[in-house]
Design a protein around this motif. Structure first.
Motif, mmCIF file in Angstrom:
data_model
loop_
_atom_site.group_PDB
_atom_site.id
_atom_site.type_symbol
_atom_site.label_atom_id
_atom_site.label_comp_id
_atom_site.label_asym_id
_atom_site.label_seq_id
_atom_site.Cartn_x
_atom_site.Cartn_y
_atom_site.Cartn_z
ATOM 1 N N HIS A 1 -6.569 -2.133 1.363
ATOM 2 C CA HIS A 1 -6.716 -0.952 2.392
ATOM 3 C C HIS A 1 -7.869 -1.172 3.059
ATOM 4 N N GLN B 1 0.524 3.971 -2.996
ATOM 5 C CA GLN B 1 0.192 5.347 -2.485
ATOM 6 C C GLN B 1 1.221 6.221 -3.068
ATOM 7 N N LEU C 1 0.786 -1.300 0.112
ATOM 8 C CA LEU C 1 -0.110 -0.018 -0.161
ATOM 9 C C LEU C 1 0.788 1.177 0.110
#
Length: 312
Positions: A76, A21, A17
């Motif tokens: 997420h 991101q 993640l």
């Protein structure tokens, strides 16, 4: 009970993640307070476990594949649900009196604190943090976490227009250094000036990444008549070093990053006047209405060492 060798760890999902991101392995590694090679291994291991490619990476871009985008959403949601469940557990069973003096502190990940003896001594003292973890991340993330009440104090780099409700005060500086191809004539000089760099492009970041620091540096460039052609630097620091080694340009980076070695590049200090003007300003960020005695005590301890950290 679900037991499976095909389940990735929560740490692996956090690594994925962070890359999803930031779309930048260097930024993601700094956000996670780790180096890039183990982060790359985590991603490769996850792809091998799942049997699909999640991330595409070339010399200038990192992108998610369709499978990576699907996993980004599911991972997420899963980690958010896990975090919520654990927070509910803490709320129900934690001794709040025991944790009343807890102070959550974050430090910008671009600074090498071993180069600042007074701060390094403080951050290495277990009594100062009372056993609580010290968070390291990019300045923009730390500022938001203080604003949202997830951190009490953050030590960050240059920031512009801090959000209302925060207090920002200077506590130190971080010098910038030049990254040169080893074959460049200035690579053997003890200090470098702008006149040494005119024949190569400057590999530089986009203003949107950090407007305050960008504008500060541009003012210095104009004052000294330094007007090199600029090329957008790769967001991944290892790719930036590879570009410099290939003779595609020169770069400026925080001194703390000069511990990353690469064949074909040399780090050199700037002349003292330029070093002072281009230094990254380091600030302490807290909430404006902070009244907890434990937080105020830590703030005062950090102020007490700032005199030895601030550049003359």
């Amino acid at each position: 009970m679900l037991l499976s060798k095909r389940l990735p760890s929560s740490r692996t999902l956090q690594c994925f993640l962070a890359v999803a991101q930031e779309l930048n392995f260097r930024s993601a590694a700094q956000l996670l307070h780790m180096t890039q090679p183990p982060l790359s291994r985590q991603i490769q291991g996850l792809e091998s476990l799942l049997g699909v490619q999640l991330i595409q990476r070339n010399t200038s871009h990192v992108t998610l594949t369709p499978a990576g985008e699907a996993l980004r959403i599911d991972a997420h949601n899963f980690l958010a649900a896990l975090d919520s469940a654990l927070e509910n557990l803490r709320t129900r069973f934690t001794d709040h009196d025991e944790n009343a003096d807890r102070v959550r502190i974050g430090l910008t990940s671009v600074v090498d604190y071993s180069l600042i003896p007074s701060l390094h001594a403080l951050t290495s003292d277990p009594d100062f943090f009372r056993g609580y973890p010290l968070e390291r991340a990019f300045s923009k993330h730390l500022v938001q976490r203080v604003l949202q009440g997830e951190l009490d104090i953050a030590i960050v780099g240059n920031i512009s227009d801090p959000p209302d409700g925060l207090v920002v005060e200077p506590v130190g500086t971080e010098a910038m250094v030049v990254v040169l191809p080893t074959v460049h004539p200035a690579a053997i000089k003890p200090v470098v000036t702008f006149s040494d760099l005119v024949e190569l492009p400057l590999l530089w970041f986009a203003r949107a990444d950090n407007p305050a620091f960008y504008d500060k540096c541009e003012n210095v460039f104009r004052t000294y008549g330094y007007t090199p052609p600029k090329r957008l630097e790769p967001r991944d620091f290892t790719l930036l070093l590879a570009s410099v080694a290939a003779g595609e340009g020169v770069a400026l980076c925080p001194k703390s990053m000069s511990g990353i070695s690469r064949v074909g590049i040399t780090y050199r200090p700037l002349e003292p006047a330029l070093e002072r003007l281009l230094a990254i300003d380091i600030h302490m960020v807290t909430r404006a209405q902070e009244a907890r005695a434990s937080v105020l005590d830590k703030m005062q301890a950090l102020r007490a060492i700032s005199a030895s950290w601030l550049a003359p």
